[in-house]
Design a protein around this motif. Structure first.
Motif, PDB file in Angstrom:
ATOM      1  N   ALA A   1     177.544 126.990  31.616  1.00 18.61           N
ATOM      2  CA  ALA A   1     177.484 125.964  32.664  1.00 18.61           C
ATOM      3  C   ALA A   1     176.664 124.771  32.206  1.00 18.61           C
ATOM      4  N   MET A   2     175.567 125.034  31.497  1.00 27.56           N
ATOM      5  CA  MET A   2     174.755 123.938  30.959  1.00 27.56           C
ATOM      6  C   MET A   2     175.537 123.136  29.928  1.00 27.56           C
ATOM      7  N   ALA A   3     176.348 123.828  29.128  1.00 28.03           N
ATOM      8  CA  ALA A   3     177.172 123.124  28.143  1.00 28.03           C
ATOM      9  C   ALA A   3     178.151 122.183  28.828  1.00 28.03           C
TER      10      ALA A   3
ATOM     11  N   GLU B   1     177.979 124.594  19.344  1.00 27.10           N
ATOM     12  CA  GLU B   1     178.274 126.005  19.556  1.00 27.10           C
ATOM     13  C   GLU B   1     177.938 126.372  20.983  1.00 27.10           C
ATOM     14  N   VAL B   2     178.744 127.227  21.582  1.00 25.66           N
ATOM     15  CA  VAL B   2     178.422 127.744  22.906  1.00 25.66           C
ATOM     16  C   VAL B   2     178.860 129.198  22.982  1.00 25.66           C
ATOM     17  N   THR B   3     177.953 130.052  23.465  1.00 29.88           N
ATOM     18  CA  THR B   3     178.224 131.464  23.693  1.00 29.88           C
ATOM     19  C   THR B   3     177.613 131.819  25.041  1.00 29.88           C
TER      20      THR B   3
ATOM     21  N   LEU C   1     174.418 124.745  21.965  1.00 32.39           N
ATOM     22  CA  LEU C   1     173.695 123.981  20.956  1.00 32.39           C
ATOM     23  C   LEU C   1     174.330 122.612  20.769  1.00 32.39           C
ATOM     24  N   PHE C   2     173.514 121.570  20.931  1.00 32.81           N
ATOM     25  CA  PHE C   2     173.947 120.183  20.758  1.00 32.81           C
ATOM     26  C   PHE C   2     173.146 119.527  19.632  1.00 32.81           C
TER      27      PHE C   2
ATOM     28  N   TYR D   1     168.037 119.702  17.080  1.00 32.51           N
ATOM     29  CA  TYR D   1     169.076 120.221  17.960  1.00 32.51           C
ATOM     30  C   TYR D   1     168.513 120.329  19.382  1.00 32.51           C
ATOM     31  N   LEU D   2     169.411 120.354  20.347  1.00 32.20           N
ATOM     32  CA  LEU D   2     169.081 120.631  21.747  1.00 32.20           C
ATOM     33  C   LEU D   2     169.786 121.927  22.111  1.00 32.20           C
ATOM     34  N   GLU D   3     168.991 122.933  22.483  1.00 36.03           N
ATOM     35  CA  GLU D   3     169.551 124.252  22.758  1.00 36.03           C
ATOM     36  C   GLU D   3     169.233 124.688  24.184  1.00 36.03           C
TER      37      GLU D   3
END
Length: 247
Positions: free
Chosen positions: A146-148, A161-163, A168-169, A178-180
């Motif tokens: 949801a944050m992604a 990447e998103v799991t 990760l941005f 990076y922004l995680e």
């Protein structure tokens, strides 16, 4: 239309002291452009800095509570020897070891700055070899996917990447940290001591950007800030952030 993360905002009782710690910790420069203390990678005050996300320390009267921050920094290291040297140097600057439930045997070291703001010194990781001293800005959350979705629309940083466990941005230029968004079991109970500040690009309309964020699910936040040129909002999980006025 787009926004970019340009600085982390840290609240501190003694802003200059916390600023000195972070400037020495990161090998960056310290500036006092006004009531705040700014720490950045350039030899002069360049805001926003094109090569990194700066730190803006804002004086407040209230000290940090015992509650763990839901936003923290991960610092990069280049070797096991460098990691050990960095931890020792940070302790000499006033950092203290802290237990946030990381357990034994983890490869990173958890410390807190002089006012108790937690951060990690990571073991060497190939992904962080060119980030500079700040490897990752980490935001605890309940639902990384949801944050992604929200932050992927809110900022112009590509999603790497998103799991189910993290999103990760990184900046489109491929520079800086990076922004995680990291899934954690704890829930938000107090206002964030550390938050992101976003900036429109020159020529973009800040109010139009704020309206776009509201349509994505952001909510207005009243911290008693009064009539200021920035706008305070929260994301769908309640993390505070500000949209700054372009210069």
């Amino acid at each position: 239309m787009a926004l970019r993360p340009v600085q982390l905002n840290i609240k501190a009782v003694d802003g200059p002291a916390v600023g000195r710690f972070w400037a020495q910790a990161l090998g960056w420069n310290l500036f006092r452009p006004g009531v705040t203390t700014y720490v950045g990678p350039s030899a002069e005050l360049v805001w926003p800095d094109p090569l990194g996300v700066g730190i803006d320390i804002v004086p407040v009267p209230e000290p940090k509570t015992a509650t763990k921050n839901r936003v923290h920094l991960d610092l990069a290291s280049t070797s096991a020897a460098h990691q050990a040297e960095l931890v020792a140097r940070l302790k000499a600057l006033g950092a203290t070891p802290v237990d946030v439930g990381q357990g034994d045997g983890v490869p990173f070291t958890v410390l807190a700055d002089p006012e108790g703001n937690e951060f990690c010194v990571l073991e060497p990781r190939e992904i962080h070899r060119d980030t500079g001293p700040i490897a990752v800005m980490v935001v605890d959350c309940a639902d990384p996917r949801a944050m992604a979705r929200f932050w992927g629309e809110a900022v112009d940083w590509p999603l790497h990447e998103v799991t189910d466990d993290h999103a990760l941005f990184r900046s489109p230029e491929g520079v800086g940290p990076y922004l995680e968004f990291l899934r954690t079991p704890d829930v938000k109970t107090v206002p964030d001591r550390i938050h992101l500040d976003l900036l429109p690009y020159p020529g973009d309309d800040k109010e139009a950007e704020v309206a776009r964020l509201r349509a994505l699910g952001a909510v207005d936040l009243d911290l008693g800030q009064g009539d200021v040129p920035w706008t305070c909002l929260t994301d769908p999980e309640g993390h505070e952030f500000c949209v700054l006025a372009p210069s």
